[in-house]
Scaffold this active site. Structure first.
Site, PDB file in Angstrom:
ATOM      1  N   CYS A  43     -14.749 -36.790 -72.013  1.00 29.94           N
ATOM      2  CA  CYS A  43     -15.974 -36.451 -72.742  1.00 29.94           C
ATOM      3  C   CYS A  43     -16.578 -37.685 -73.415  1.00 29.94           C
ATOM      4  O   CYS A  43     -17.755 -37.977 -73.242  1.00 29.94           O
ATOM      5  CB  CYS A  43     -15.663 -35.367 -73.776  1.00 29.94           C
ATOM      6  SG  CYS A  43     -17.066 -34.991 -74.819  1.00 29.94           S
ATOM      7  N   CYS A  48     -19.528 -36.248 -71.288  1.00 28.61           N
ATOM      8  CA  CYS A  48     -20.629 -35.695 -72.080  1.00 28.61           C
ATOM      9  C   CYS A  48     -21.421 -36.750 -72.865  1.00 28.61           C
ATOM     10  O   CYS A  48     -22.656 -36.756 -72.830  1.00 28.61           O
ATOM     11  CB  CYS A  48     -20.105 -34.690 -73.101  1.00 28.61           C
ATOM     12  SG  CYS A  48     -18.553 -33.893 -72.714  1.00 28.61           S
ATOM     13  N   LYS A  51     -23.193 -39.580 -70.844  1.00 25.37           N
ATOM     14  CA  LYS A  51     -24.189 -38.875 -70.027  1.00 25.37           C
ATOM     15  C   LYS A  51     -25.412 -38.506 -70.855  1.00 25.37           C
ATOM     16  O   LYS A  51     -26.550 -38.748 -70.467  1.00 25.37           O
ATOM     17  CB  LYS A  51     -23.527 -37.615 -69.444  1.00 25.37           C
ATOM     18  CG  LYS A  51     -24.392 -36.814 -68.562  1.00 25.37           C
ATOM     19  CD  LYS A  51     -24.704 -35.398 -68.920  1.00 25.37           C
ATOM     20  CE  LYS A  51     -24.141 -34.646 -70.013  1.00 25.37           C
ATOM     21  NZ  LYS A  51     -23.509 -33.406 -69.627  1.00 25.37           N
ATOM     22  N   TYR A 180     -23.492 -28.986 -62.201  1.00 25.32           N
ATOM     23  CA  TYR A 180     -24.283 -29.550 -63.292  1.00 25.32           C
ATOM     24  C   TYR A 180     -24.220 -31.072 -63.346  1.00 25.32           C
ATOM     25  O   TYR A 180     -25.197 -31.726 -63.709  1.00 25.32           O
ATOM     26  CB  TYR A 180     -23.943 -28.888 -64.635  1.00 25.32           C
ATOM     27  CG  TYR A 180     -22.688 -29.387 -65.313  1.00 25.32           C
ATOM     28  CD1 TYR A 180     -22.746 -30.384 -66.269  1.00 25.32           C
ATOM     29  CD2 TYR A 180     -21.447 -28.842 -65.014  1.00 25.32           C
ATOM     30  CE1 TYR A 180     -21.607 -30.837 -66.904  1.00 25.32           C
ATOM     31  CE2 TYR A 180     -20.294 -29.278 -65.646  1.00 25.32           C
ATOM     32  CZ  TYR A 180     -20.370 -30.269 -66.590  1.00 25.32           C
ATOM     33  OH  TYR A 180     -19.242 -30.721 -67.208  1.00 25.32           O
ATOM     34  N   GLU A 184     -27.581 -33.178 -63.286  1.00 23.40           N
ATOM     35  CA  GLU A 184     -27.922 -34.020 -64.438  1.00 23.40           C
ATOM     36  C   GLU A 184     -28.144 -35.474 -64.010  1.00 23.40           C
ATOM     37  O   GLU A 184     -29.108 -36.121 -64.434  1.00 23.40           O
ATOM     38  CB  GLU A 184     -26.812 -33.947 -65.490  1.00 23.40           C
ATOM     39  CG  GLU A 184     -26.785 -32.603 -66.197  1.00 23.40           C
ATOM     40  CD  GLU A 184     -25.624 -32.443 -67.169  1.00 23.40           C
ATOM     41  OE1 GLU A 184     -25.705 -31.575 -68.045  1.00 23.40           O
ATOM     42  OE2 GLU A 184     -24.618 -33.164 -67.052  1.00 23.40           O
ATOM     43  N   HIS A 439     -42.920 -19.517 -86.492  1.00 21.72           N
ATOM     44  CA  HIS A 439     -44.151 -19.885 -85.802  1.00 21.72           C
ATOM     45  C   HIS A 439     -44.696 -21.207 -86.322  1.00 21.72           C
ATOM     46  O   HIS A 439     -44.656 -21.438 -87.519  1.00 21.72           O
ATOM     47  CB  HIS A 439     -45.184 -18.766 -86.028  1.00 21.72           C
ATOM     48  CG  HIS A 439     -46.456 -18.997 -85.295  1.00 21.72           C
ATOM     49  ND1 HIS A 439     -46.559 -18.840 -83.927  1.00 21.72           N
ATOM     50  CD2 HIS A 439     -47.675 -19.387 -85.740  1.00 21.72           C
ATOM     51  CE1 HIS A 439     -47.795 -19.114 -83.566  1.00 21.72           C
ATOM     52  NE2 HIS A 439     -48.494 -19.457 -84.635  1.00 21.72           N
ATOM     53  N   GLU A 444     -39.755 -18.668 -80.617  1.00 20.21           N
ATOM     54  CA  GLU A 444     -40.224 -17.375 -81.160  1.00 20.21           C
ATOM     55  C   GLU A 444     -40.383 -16.337 -80.049  1.00 20.21           C
ATOM     56  O   GLU A 444     -40.299 -15.140 -80.280  1.00 20.21           O
ATOM     57  CB  GLU A 444     -41.526 -17.537 -81.954  1.00 20.21           C
ATOM     58  CG  GLU A 444     -42.744 -17.918 -81.146  1.00 20.21           C
ATOM     59  CD  GLU A 444     -43.964 -18.140 -82.065  1.00 20.21           C
ATOM     60  OE1 GLU A 444     -44.367 -17.209 -82.756  1.00 20.21           O
ATOM     61  OE2 GLU A 444     -44.495 -19.272 -82.084  1.00 20.21           O
TER      62      GLU A 444
END
Ligand SMILES: Cc1cc2nc3c(=O)[nH]c(=O)nc-3n(C[C@H](O)[C@H](O)[C@H](O)COP(=O)(O)OP(=O)(O)OC[C@H]3O[C@@H](n4cnc5c(N)ncnc54)[C@H](O)[C@@H]3O)c2cc1C
Length: 463
Positions: A43, A48, A51, A180, A184, A439, A444
């Protein structure tokens, strides 16, 4: 227990191993941990973290483009790959030092060495040619990119490990894979200006995700200029006389590239680890077989993280480590909970997802309500960018529980983390409806989709 050198010895200093070592040492136990490469593991060192830093780097060209609609004139930008690598390496080295320091700070002993089991209480530290003994042993050796020996010319290919240290940014790259990591990296290289082709043998990229996200991302990536070949494989890779690579794909087309990256899966690190000597059972792909508490077939030996091939994600390895400590050292047997794991794909646009896809939910529930919105996020209005954002809630029609949430668009990963809480808690669509919107945000939309877009009954869409 007093007859052993350690109460716990951990093999592997990645996400899972370091957490288990640190927390157990903090309980006052005698803990040793060996890491053969660099503390922090996949990682931190080559997964991770680097990356995500690359993802940030690759997003700037679009930010520069988008700035014009907001009144900015951005002078011609230029990119320095070597500067990115140097800065990334500096950050990784900082994190690596923190990981080791934290174990030591908690009272654990760290070893820079490969560790191998001699028997179920004995470990050999190869770099020091030293034998140590432990009452409990935790294997957290992770995994590595799978090789592709059947591909002629595979020796010319790189894996994700090398992608983090390429001496030069390629002009063109072919990436094989549809998971993935492949997706990626395709977006990273494309964002940095590299001509990118993704070759995937399956029907559609990102096989375990909701089909709306898969199709939506595929379409957007192609619009950006990434070529995606599905139902295709690389048949051979040749080094041409000009030093570039010729990648022959299904149908005979030859793609010319400077690098070919294989991202076709990961392999557990269990070879030559002494598992046979300790009589630890492994599965078909070499993964260590564990029970619900992460205990191997040997009573005092445990395994967590990628080496067990359950769910290959950092937070999962860390969670399994925490459960292991509860079970083995705190007298509180705890099984890791692998249900409803929120996750992200740091593609461009990003994916954030939690819970069941529409297809999976259709198999489990008789009736579904699907709430789906596709819209241009406000930030793309003035920029003129045509990318759409997609949000989708999958609701069990009988109980009205929200069983899946799927987002494609800016900050989708951040939203998935927060959506993980209500979905894990089993909240209903009525709870979402009762929640006031923030908002103006893109998120939302998640609490303002009042009417189902369509329903699914017995796996069939009914409008
Ligand atoms: C390119 C890439 C991107 C990723 N992105 C993400 C992401 O965005 N989010 C996410 O959650 N996960 C991501 N992951 C997955 C994540 O990195 C892993 O799930 C996680 O690191 C697993 O932790 P672990 O402790 O099981 O193993 P690892 O982190 O792999 O650690 C195992 C360690 O054991 C060491 N070791 C192996 N054998 C021995 C031995 N015999 N003696 C001593 N040491 C040994 C290895 O050197 C390694 O450091 C990514 C992975 C890759 C490859």
């Amino acid at each position: 227990m007093a007859g052993y050198d350690y109460d716990l010895f951990v093999i592997g200093g990645g996400s899972g191993g370091v957490r288990a070592a640190r927390v157990t040492a903090a309980l006052g136990k005698r803990v040793g941990i060996a890491e053969e490469y660099r503390f922090g593991g996949t990682c931190v060192i080559r997964g991770c973290v680097p990356k995500k830093l690359f993802v940030y780097a690759s997003q700037f060209p679009e930010h520069f483009e988008d700035a014009a609609g907001y009144g900015w004139t951005v002078p011609q930008a230029s990119f320095d790959w070597k500067a990115l690598i140097t800065n990334k390496d500096r950050e990784i080295a900082r994190l690596e030092a923190i990981y080791e320091k934290n174990v030591k700070g908690a009272g654990g002993e760290t070893f820079h060495s490969r560790a191998v089991l001699v028997d179920n209480h004995t470990i050999r530290l190869e770099a020091e040619d030293r034998i140590v003994t432990a009452d409990q042993i935790l294997i957290a050796t992770g995994g590595r990119p799978a090789l592709h020996p059947a591909l002629p010319g595979h020796e010319h290919c790189i894996m994700s490990n090398e992608a983090f240290h390429l001496p030069e940014l390629p002009k063109a790259i072919v990436i094989e894979g549809g998971g993935y990591i492949a997706v990626e990296f395709a977006n990273i290289f494309h964002g940095l200006g590299v001509k990118t082709t993704l070759v995937y043998r399956g029907a559609e990229i990102l096989s375990r995700f909701d089909m709306d996200l898969r199709l939506g991302l595929h379409e957007t990536m192609e619009k950006k200029g990434i070529r995606i070949l599905c139902h295709a494989i690389s048949e051979k890779v040749d080094r041409q006389s000009d030093g570039r690579l010729g990648v022959t794909v299904s149908g005979g087309e030859v793609l010319v590239a400077d690098q070919m990256m294989l991202a076709i899966g990961r392999q557990p690190n269990t070879e030559n680890l002494g598992l046979e000597a300790a009589r630890i059972e492994t599965g078909k792909t070499g993964e260590i077989i564990v029970d619900d508490y992460s205990r191997t077939s040997v009573e005092n030996i445990w395994a967590i993280g990628d080496v067990t091939n359950r769910v290959q994600l950092t937070p999962v390895a860390i969670h399994e480590a925490m459960c292991f400590v509860e079970t083995a050292f705190k007298g509180n047997p705890t099984t890791p909970d692998h249900d409803t794991i929120a996750t992200a794909v740091f593609s461009q646009p990003e994916i954030g997802t939690v819970g069941l896809s529409e297809d999976e939910a259709g198999k489990r529930f008789r009736e579904l309500e699907i709430y789906r919105a596709s819209f241009r996020p406000m930030r793309h209005t003035l920029s003129g960018r045509q990318e759409k954002m997609l949000m989708k809630l999958v609701v069990d029609g009988t109980t009205r529980r929200v069983v899946g949430a799927h987002i494609l668009g800016p900050d989708a990963g951040e939203m998935a983390q927060l959506l993980g809480i209500p979905i894990k808690a089993g909240l209903t669509k009525d709870d979402f409806d009762r929640t006031m919107a923030v908002h103006p945000t893109a998120a939302e939309e998640l609490v303002t989709m009042y009417k189902p877009t369509y329903r699914v009954r017995d796996g069939e869409r009914v409008d």
